[in-house]
Motif scaffolding. Structure first.
Motif, PDB file in Angstrom:
ATOM      1  N   GLN A 117      52.698 -10.911  18.124  1.00 46.44           N
ATOM      2  CA  GLN A 117      53.451 -11.479  17.568  1.00 46.44           C
ATOM      3  C   GLN A 117      53.818 -11.526  15.936  1.00 46.44           C
ATOM      4  N   THR A 118      53.401 -10.364  15.630  1.00 42.91           N
ATOM      5  CA  THR A 118      53.628  -9.654  14.244  1.00 42.91           C
ATOM      6  C   THR A 118      55.244  -9.454  14.276  1.00 42.91           C
ATOM      7  N   SER A 119      56.141 -10.137  13.534  1.00 44.66           N
ATOM      8  CA  SER A 119      57.611 -10.024  13.451  1.00 44.66           C
ATOM      9  C   SER A 119      58.216 -10.688  12.318  1.00 44.66           C
ATOM     10  N   MET A 120      59.527 -10.749  12.329  1.00 47.09           N
ATOM     11  CA  MET A 120      60.277 -11.354  11.345  1.00 47.09           C
ATOM     12  C   MET A 120      60.710 -12.650  12.003  1.00 47.09           C
ATOM     13  N   TYR A 121      60.487 -13.863  11.749  1.00 46.37           N
ATOM     14  CA  TYR A 121      61.015 -15.213  12.163  1.00 46.37           C
ATOM     15  C   TYR A 121      62.019 -15.861  11.132  1.00 46.37           C
ATOM     16  N   LEU A 122      63.271 -15.966  12.133  1.00 45.81           N
ATOM     17  CA  LEU A 122      64.349 -16.506  11.439  1.00 45.81           C
ATOM     18  C   LEU A 122      64.651 -18.050  12.040  1.00 45.81           C
ATOM     19  N   CYS A 123      64.740 -18.939  11.110  1.00 48.72           N
ATOM     20  CA  CYS A 123      65.171 -20.218  11.601  1.00 48.72           C
ATOM     21  C   CYS A 123      66.604 -20.619  11.225  1.00 48.72           C
ATOM     22  N   ALA A 124      67.294 -21.102  12.082  1.00 52.33           N
ATOM     23  CA  ALA A 124      68.820 -21.510  11.819  1.00 52.33           C
ATOM     24  C   ALA A 124      69.208 -23.052  12.262  1.00 52.33           C
ATOM     25  N   SER A 125      70.071 -23.477  11.604  1.00 52.75           N
ATOM     26  CA  SER A 125      70.835 -24.762  11.859  1.00 52.75           C
ATOM     27  C   SER A 125      71.994 -24.512  12.057  1.00 52.75           C
ATOM     28  N   LYS A 185      73.109 -22.328  22.917  1.00 51.07           N
ATOM     29  CA  LYS A 185      72.438 -21.087  22.562  1.00 51.07           C
ATOM     30  C   LYS A 185      73.252 -20.023  22.110  1.00 51.07           C
ATOM     31  N   PHE A 186      72.896 -19.086  21.217  1.00 46.81           N
ATOM     32  CA  PHE A 186      73.361 -17.950  20.802  1.00 46.81           C
ATOM     33  C   PHE A 186      72.913 -16.643  21.139  1.00 46.81           C
ATOM     34  N   TYR A 187      73.249 -15.604  21.734  1.00 48.44           N
ATOM     35  CA  TYR A 187      73.085 -14.381  22.032  1.00 48.44           C
ATOM     36  C   TYR A 187      73.299 -13.426  21.279  1.00 48.44           C
ATOM     37  N   PHE A 188      72.651 -12.752  20.660  1.00 47.50           N
ATOM     38  CA  PHE A 188      72.653 -11.602  19.745  1.00 47.50           C
ATOM     39  C   PHE A 188      72.650 -10.205  20.277  1.00 47.50           C
ATOM     40  N   ASN A 197      71.490 -29.470  15.630  1.00 47.14           N
ATOM     41  CA  ASN A 197      70.900 -28.115  16.492  1.00 47.14           C
ATOM     42  C   ASN A 197      70.301 -27.360  15.415  1.00 47.14           C
ATOM     43  N   MET A 198      68.786 -27.051  15.728  1.00 42.42           N
ATOM     44  CA  MET A 198      68.055 -25.981  14.951  1.00 42.42           C
ATOM     45  C   MET A 198      67.495 -25.059  15.702  1.00 42.42           C
ATOM     46  N   PHE A 199      67.311 -23.828  15.407  1.00 41.60           N
ATOM     47  CA  PHE A 199      66.764 -22.974  16.521  1.00 41.60           C
ATOM     48  C   PHE A 199      65.708 -21.979  15.671  1.00 41.60           C
ATOM     49  N   TRP A 200      64.879 -21.423  16.408  1.00 44.45           N
ATOM     50  CA  TRP A 200      63.770 -20.349  16.022  1.00 44.45           C
ATOM     51  C   TRP A 200      64.151 -19.077  16.887  1.00 44.45           C
ATOM     52  N   TYR A 201      64.226 -17.878  16.080  1.00 45.43           N
ATOM     53  CA  TYR A 201      64.348 -16.532  16.451  1.00 45.43           C
ATOM     54  C   TYR A 201      63.302 -15.607  16.022  1.00 45.43           C
ATOM     55  N   ARG A 202      62.968 -14.678  16.730  1.00 47.60           N
ATOM     56  CA  ARG A 202      62.203 -13.532  16.041  1.00 47.60           C
ATOM     57  C   ARG A 202      63.140 -12.485  16.143  1.00 47.60           C
ATOM     58  N   GLN A 203      62.922 -11.435  15.012  1.00 46.12           N
ATOM     59  CA  GLN A 203      63.566 -10.392  14.995  1.00 46.12           C
ATOM     60  C   GLN A 203      62.773  -9.117  15.216  1.00 46.12           C
ATOM     61  N   ASP A 204      63.121  -8.231  16.023  1.00 51.64           N
ATOM     62  CA  ASP A 204      62.208  -7.093  16.150  1.00 51.64           C
ATOM     63  C   ASP A 204      63.299  -5.883  16.182  1.00 51.64           C
ATOM     64  N   PRO A 205      62.464  -4.676  15.524  1.00 48.75           N
ATOM     65  CA  PRO A 205      63.597  -3.526  15.370  1.00 48.75           C
ATOM     66  C   PRO A 205      64.024  -3.113  16.662  1.00 48.75           C
ATOM     67  N   GLY A 206      65.433  -3.007  16.989  1.00 46.26           N
ATOM     68  CA  GLY A 206      65.921  -2.462  18.143  1.00 46.26           C
ATOM     69  C   GLY A 206      66.255  -3.523  19.143  1.00 46.26           C
ATOM     70  N   LEU A 207      65.661  -4.706  18.842  1.00 47.34           N
ATOM     71  CA  LEU A 207      65.785  -5.768  19.836  1.00 47.34           C
ATOM     72  C   LEU A 207      66.616  -6.932  19.527  1.00 47.34           C
ATOM     73  N   GLN A 257      76.188 -20.643  12.573  1.00 48.54           N
ATOM     74  CA  GLN A 257      74.794 -20.849  12.392  1.00 48.54           C
ATOM     75  C   GLN A 257      74.315 -20.574  11.094  1.00 48.54           C
ATOM     76  N   TYR A 258      73.570 -21.443  10.397  1.00 52.03           N
ATOM     77  CA  TYR A 258      73.225 -21.084   9.028  1.00 52.03           C
ATOM     78  C   TYR A 258      71.931 -20.659   9.291  1.00 52.03           C
TER      79      TYR A 258
END
Lengths: 113, 110
Positions: free
Chosen positions: B85-93, A100-103, B31-41, B99-100
């Motif tokens: 759930q309106t947001s930017m969703y980022l995938c990474a491996s 896990k990565f914490y940003f 390994n693969m990941f899903w993130y969401r990115q929201d302003p200030g968070l 992480q890319y």
């Protein structure tokens, strides 16, 4: 609890100024990894640097430098002679087991001409 | 170069719709990941997967599920989309300590 804190929400500088982005982290592990990423307006995160907890040597890459201090749990990023192309959101991140990565919440850097 | 691609850059869906976000990586990463990115968070981890058919909850899994049937593909599913759930969703491996990231999908739920 927040594992990575970037207290500076937004910074504005004029081109050629030096700027430091702060990052404070929290972990109980003795082995961990710290990262910086750049997110330009296009949106894709770009990896800048990785540091492991056993390597406190500071690093310089061109105009970029990083200061890792375990004593203060900080991993700060300095851009020397900033340029307009440096305008972006910069994220600091921590990983303990590389699962896990914490940003942090990110610091938006505006470099004005 | 490692490439992580996401199926859409922009997506608009209605409340209650089932939404699929696809992510594909071409470097045989475990390994693969899903993130969401929201302003200030910043980026918040939704789910991650360390192998085919394996998944682990991240910090904000509620309202989401994932699927990993093949090593190169990691899908994020919104079973019944909601406006929060309106947001930017980022995938990474991930491999070799970094992480890319993919280019992101900006999802708007109306």
């Amino acid at each position: 609890a927040q594992k990575v804190t970037q207290a500076q929400t937004e910074i504005s500088v004029v081109e050629k100024e030096d700027v430091t982005l702060d990052c404070v982290y929290e972990t109980r592990d003795t082995t961990y990894y710290l990262f910086w990423y750049k997110q330009p307006p296009s949106g894709e995160l770009v990896f800048l640097i990785r540091r492991n907890s056993f390597d406190e040597q500071n690093e310089i890459s061109g105009r970029y430098s990083w200061n890792f201090q375990k004593s203060t749990s900080s991993f700060n990023f300095t851009i020397t002679a900033s340029q307009v192309v440096d305008s972006a959101v910069y994220f600091c991140a921590l990983s303990e087991a590389l699962d896990k990565f914490y940003f942090g919440s990110g610091t938006k850097l505006n470099v004005k001409p | 170069d490692v490439k992580v691609t996401q199926s859409s850059r922009y997506l608009v869906k209605r409340t209650g719709e089932k939404v699929f976000l696809e992510c594909v990586q071409d470097m045989d990463h475990e390994n693969m990941f899903w993130y969401r990115q929201d302003p200030g968070l910043g980026l918040r981890l939704i789910y991650f997967s360390y192998d085919v058919k394996m998944k682990e909850k991240g910090d904000i899994p509620e309202g989401y599920s994932v699927s990993r049937e093949k090593k190169e593909r990691f899908s994020l599913i919104l079973e019944s989309a909601s406006t929060n759930q309106t947001s930017m969703y980022l995938c990474a491996s991930h491999a070799s300590y970094e992480q890319y990231f993919g280019p992101g999908t900006r999802l708007t739920v109306t």
